[in-house]
Design an enzyme around this catalytic site. Structure first.
Site, PDB file in Angstrom:
ATOM      1  N   ASP A  31       0.779  -1.244   0.000  1.00  0.00           N
ATOM      2  CA  ASP A  31       0.000   0.000   0.000  1.00  0.00           C
ATOM      3  C   ASP A  31       0.815   1.300   0.000  1.00  0.00           C
ATOM      4  O   ASP A  31       1.762   1.434   0.785  1.00  0.00           O
ATOM      5  CB  ASP A  31      -0.858   0.088   1.275  1.00  0.00           C
ATOM      6  N   GLN A  54       4.107   0.537   2.253  1.00  0.00           N
ATOM      7  CA  GLN A  54       4.349  -0.725   2.944  1.00  0.00           C
ATOM      8  C   GLN A  54       5.493  -1.436   2.232  1.00  0.00           C
ATOM      9  O   GLN A  54       5.499  -1.557   0.997  1.00  0.00           O
ATOM     10  CB  GLN A  54       3.076  -1.585   2.908  1.00  0.00           C
ATOM     11  N   TYR A  68       2.019  -0.844   9.978  1.00  0.00           N
ATOM     12  CA  TYR A  68       1.005  -1.008   8.935  1.00  0.00           C
ATOM     13  C   TYR A  68       0.615   0.341   8.330  1.00  0.00           C
ATOM     14  O   TYR A  68       1.138   1.384   8.697  1.00  0.00           O
ATOM     15  CB  TYR A  68      -0.217  -1.721   9.531  1.00  0.00           C
TER      16      TYR A  68
HETATM   17  C1  FRU Z   1      -3.956  -3.668   2.771  1.00  0.00           C
HETATM   18  C2  FRU Z   1      -3.338  -4.020   4.134  1.00  0.00           C
HETATM   19  C3  FRU Z   1      -3.699  -2.979   5.180  1.00  0.00           C
HETATM   20  C4  FRU Z   1      -2.596  -3.136   6.172  1.00  0.00           C
HETATM   21  C5  FRU Z   1      -1.412  -3.394   5.278  1.00  0.00           C
HETATM   22  C6  FRU Z   1      -0.375  -4.313   5.855  1.00  0.00           C
HETATM   23  O1  FRU Z   1      -3.219  -4.177   1.694  1.00  0.00           O
HETATM   24  O2  FRU Z   1      -3.735  -5.310   4.530  1.00  0.00           O
HETATM   25  O3  FRU Z   1      -4.995  -3.143   5.722  1.00  0.00           O
HETATM   26  O4  FRU Z   1      -2.417  -1.999   6.954  1.00  0.00           O
HETATM   27  O5  FRU Z   1      -1.911  -3.969   4.092  1.00  0.00           O
HETATM   28  O6  FRU Z   1       0.742  -4.404   4.993  1.00  0.00           O
END
Ligand code: FRU
Length: 484
Positions: A50, A66, A109
């Site tokens: 993300d 991420q 996250y």
């Molecule tokens: C969406 C997600 C979010 C979370 C993140 C973890 O792709 O699952 O809800 O914060 O990725 O990497």
């Protein structure tokens, strides 16, 4: 050999630097992969998902994301950091946030940034998974901490502050609460978070604050009938006087006219005044993207006031291959940056950000009927159709086919490898198409971006062409090579 200590929970800056030195050859391996994209953001090595904390500060766009830098070796996810001034050239920075505290040890996250008086407030979810016994991690064994850190420059961050823990969320929720997004409305600060309740119903929680630090729960936005078990990555935007909530409702599938759609990411027009009341209405949900690889988009307003969107150009739990490049040390990318606007019908539309025109070298323009041209993988094609109800077929690259007949627009990637097949959307007309192709991706914007199809594409990248055929006369095309 990767350092096994990374399999432990935490990863800090020093651990990251050490590991990067050990894995330097992966950087070269990744860089040499012909499927590396040319004008899309992708990780130098490892896994990206993300977009997080998107913002512009003092002219520079900050894109956090991420990041699992040594994937498939696992460590807790951290926030990668990339900057750009034009969304064509990207500078990879050292990661911004590490899962290095008790509150986020199993992952920093997703989250957002919010700027106030020159200070960047960064909110994200600290993921903690207890490992002392077997938990279901839905009702037990998980902490979802809302964490704040601030920055004056986007590169250096203050010590983390714990703002909310499990017990600060409504009691009928499961332990899935995450992905804070903060904004201002009517002079007040609001935060939304994605949630799953104990009956496995997804929703978006709304909190309010006066100081950006203390947050009070106000209400939850959800549908009257169940709609996906968890709404990830909520976003809010107001364009003119229209408000929208974006969410990724997990496991929502819709069958309409025989077309099965995985509507894993979409938007609701929202009727709510942010006046302290609890009455609101979520209007008809629409899918944000019809393609194979689009998830967890984040929107933000830049310094010029434009609403921009970047999405993760992949999909979780797909039944086709999303990890084609792992053997070369990297995987996933962001979509091209898109500008959002609302059309006359009130639909949230996406179009490629204007800055991308800086890459264009014109190859051809002319009548659409019978148009055929050899292309390299990086091209932009615009098609304007005078007879929008007429069927047509557009061959793209090696064997991707976009066809329109009987009121259905379909993208067929069956011949392109990696298990992607056909995705379709019902449309009473197709007036225009705007296509961005990169080495291993293709993004198609239809009818001014009212619909989009975003997909990775894994054809041979040889002898590529575009070829338009239809019974209609009239209509025209513009074709550009894209050079970074
Ligand atoms: C969406 C997600 C979010 C979370 C993140 C973890 O792709 O699952 O809800 O914060 O990725 O990497």
């Amino acid at each position: 050999m990767a350092d096994m200590t990374l399999k432990k929970k935490r990863m800090d800056r020093e651990g990251y630097r050490q590991q990067l030195r050990l894995e330097e050859e992966k950087l070269h391996l990744a860089a040499a992969d012909p499927r590396r994209l040319t004008y899309h953001l992708e990780p130098p090595v490892g896994w990206l998902n993300d977009p997080n904390g998107l913002c512009q500060k003092d002219g520079v766009y900050h894109i956090y994301h991420q990041y699992v830098p040594f994937y498939p070796e696992l460590c807790s996810v951290l926030w990668g950091h990339v900057t750009t001034k034009d969304f064509i050239h990207y500078e990879v920075q050292e990661p911004a946030i590490y899962p290095d505290t008790d509150w986020d040890q199993n992952g920093a996250y997703s989250g957002c940034t919010f700027q106030e008086k020159g200070t960047m407030y960064v909110y994200y979810t600290g993921n903690v998974r207890h490992a002392d016994r077997d938990y279901d991690y839905i009702t037990e064994g998980r902490e979802q901490n809302t964490i704040l850190t601030t920055s004056e420059d986007g590169f250096h961050f203050t010590p983390k502050q714990l703002l909310m823990r499990n017990e600060d969320y409504p009691p009928d929720l499961s332990l899935h609460v995450r992905d804070p997004k903060v904004f201002r409305e009517n002079g007040r600060y609001y935060m939304i978070q994605g949630a799953r309740d104990l009956d496995a119903r997804g929703s978006i929680l709304l909190f309010e604050s006066e100081d950006l630090i203390h947050w009070t729960y106000r209400l939850r936005f959800t549908t009257k009938t169940p709609f996906g078990y968890m709404w990830e990555c909520p976003n809010y935007l107001k364009v003119g006087d229209r408000r929208f909530l974006i969410a990724c409702p997990q496991e929502y599938r819709q069958t309409k006219g025989g077309i099965v759609k995985d509507n894993w990411c979409g938007y609701f027009p929202l009727e709510y005044d942010f006046d302290g009341g609890t009455e609101y209405e979520l209007l008809e949900y629409r899918t944000l993207d019809q393609g194979f690889d689009f998830y967890a988009p984040q929107v933000f307003q830049d310094e010029s006031g434009r609403w921009l969107l970047l999405g993760w150009m992949s999909t979780p739990d797909a039944d086709y291959d999303c990890e084609m490049t792992v053997e070369n040390g990297w995987v996933h990318a962001m979509t091209a940056p898109r500008e959002l606007y609302v059309n006359e019908a009130g639909r949230l539309c996406q179009r490629p950000m204007k800055e991308l025109e800086g890459m264009r070298r014109e190859i051809a323009r002319g009548p659409a009927q019978g148009f055929q041209k050899a292309v390299s993988a990086c091209f932009e094609l615009k098609v304007f159709l005078d007879m929008p109800k007429q069927p047509f077929e557009l061959l793209l690259r090696e064997s991707a086919v976009l066809s329109y007949r009987d009121g259905v627009l379909s993208l067929d990637l069956t011949g392109c490898g990696a298990g992607r097949t056909v995705k379709s959307v019902e449309l009473s007309k197709v007036r225009d198409l705007w296509i961005l192709s990169d080495t291993s991706s293709m993004e198609i914007f239809v009818n001014g971006g009212e619909e989009t199809f975003t997909s990775r594409i894994y054809d041979s990248m040889k002898d590529l062409k575009v070829k338009f055929s239809s019974g209609q006369r009239g209509g025209r095309v513009e074709l550009y090579e894209l050079i970074v």
